[in-house]
Design a protein around this motif. Structure first.
Motif, PDB file in Angstrom:
ATOM      1  N   VAL A  31       0.676  -1.221   0.075  1.00  0.00           N
ATOM      2  CA  VAL A  31       0.020   0.000   0.389  1.00  0.00           C
ATOM      3  C   VAL A  31       0.724   0.531   0.131  1.00  0.00           C
ATOM      4  N   MET A  32       1.210   1.971  -0.981  1.00  0.00           N
ATOM      5  CA  MET A  32       1.981   3.218  -1.349  1.00  0.00           C
ATOM      6  C   MET A  32       1.206   4.199  -0.086  1.00  0.00           C
ATOM      7  N   GLY A  33       2.126   5.668   0.033  1.00  0.00           N
ATOM      8  CA  GLY A  33       1.611   6.362   0.271  1.00  0.00           C
ATOM      9  C   GLY A  33       2.504   7.333   1.798  1.00  0.00           C
ATOM     10  N   HIS A  34       2.953   8.317   1.757  1.00  0.00           N
ATOM     11  CA  HIS A  34       5.201   7.995   2.963  1.00  0.00           C
ATOM     12  C   HIS A  34       3.990   9.892   3.423  1.00  0.00           C
ATOM     13  N   GLU A  35       3.367   9.977   3.155  1.00  0.00           N
ATOM     14  CA  GLU A  35       3.090  11.436   3.556  1.00  0.00           C
ATOM     15  C   GLU A  35       1.675  11.521   4.169  1.00  0.00           C
ATOM     16  N   PHE A  36       1.707  10.911   5.083  1.00  0.00           N
ATOM     17  CA  PHE A  36      -0.240  11.072   5.694  1.00  0.00           C
ATOM     18  C   PHE A  36      -0.531  11.719   7.274  1.00  0.00           C
ATOM     19  N   SER A  37      -1.573  11.731   7.526  1.00  0.00           N
ATOM     20  CA  SER A  37      -1.246  11.952   8.853  1.00  0.00           C
ATOM     21  C   SER A  37      -3.055  11.203   9.207  1.00  0.00           C
ATOM     22  N   GLY A  38      -3.031  12.040  10.565  1.00  0.00           N
ATOM     23  CA  GLY A  38      -4.943  10.096  11.191  1.00  0.00           C
ATOM     24  C   GLY A  38      -5.052  10.313  12.291  1.00  0.00           C
ATOM     25  N   ILE A  39      -6.342   9.875  12.941  1.00  0.00           N
ATOM     26  CA  ILE A  39      -6.527   9.690  14.237  1.00  0.00           C
ATOM     27  C   ILE A  39      -6.368   7.970  14.707  1.00  0.00           C
ATOM     28  N   ILE A  40      -5.743   8.245  15.978  1.00  0.00           N
ATOM     29  CA  ILE A  40      -5.166   7.190  17.052  1.00  0.00           C
ATOM     30  C   ILE A  40      -6.416   6.142  16.716  1.00  0.00           C
ATOM     31  N   ALA A  41      -6.642   5.108  16.378  1.00  0.00           N
ATOM     32  CA  ALA A  41      -8.161   4.401  16.487  1.00  0.00           C
ATOM     33  C   ALA A  41      -7.677   3.551  17.753  1.00  0.00           C
ATOM     34  N   ASP A  42      -6.611   2.818  17.758  1.00  0.00           N
ATOM     35  CA  ASP A  42      -5.941   2.018  18.959  1.00  0.00           C
ATOM     36  C   ASP A  42      -4.573   1.694  19.052  1.00  0.00           C
TER      37      ASP A  42
END
Length: 149
Positions: A31-42
């Motif tokens: 799965v590509m993608g090295h520039e990202f942000s998110g919300i901690i799920a667990d």
């Protein structure tokens, strides 16, 4: 995963150019993608740095932590086993991403996730500018044009 950047390297991977075979260590399928942000799920047991619902950004370099450079705080120069998210390990173009806590950084509450996804290319740009010897009144010239400070 909430926001991701699409950089030139992602296009190279998608097109599978000769540069990909010689310069990157891609392990398909990935799965590509090295520039990202998110919300901690667990979180895993023992993780104290972040908690569920925290907004975060990610360092995509899974540095070894033990080589000469890592021990001196220059993980981007790691010479150990350092897979990159989106190349040798699954990256951010997914609904969820599993990543070790040492590569996750809590995002300040006033910074939105779209801006947070730009942390990796922004850091790269700052590093590059730090390597350019810019001085007041110094002029840079090229065959086509001259730039002044």
């Amino acid at each position: 995963m909430k926001a991701a950047g699409l950089c030139h390297t992602d296009f190279l991977l998608y097109d599978w150019t000769p540069a990909v075979e010689t310069e990157f260590h891609v392990e398909p399928p990935v799965v590509m993608g090295h520039e990202f942000s998110g919300i901690i799920a667990d979180i895993g047991s023992g993780v104290q740095k972040v908690k569920p619902e925290d907004p975060v950004i990610v360092n995509p370099v899974l540095y070894c932590g033990h080589c000469y450079y890592c021990e001196r705080g220059s993980q981007q120069l790691c010479i150990g086993n350092r897979p990159l998210l989106g190349y040798e390990a699954n990256g951010g173009f997914a609904e969820y991403v599993v990543i070790r806590a040492t590569n996750v950084y809590k995002l300040a509450p006033h910074v939105n996730l779209e801006v947070g996804a730009l942390a990796e290319p922004f850091g790269l740009s700052i590093h590059a500018l730090g390597r350019v010897p810019i001085e007041p009144e110094k002029r840079f010239s090229s065959p086509d044009r001259a730039l002044s400070a």
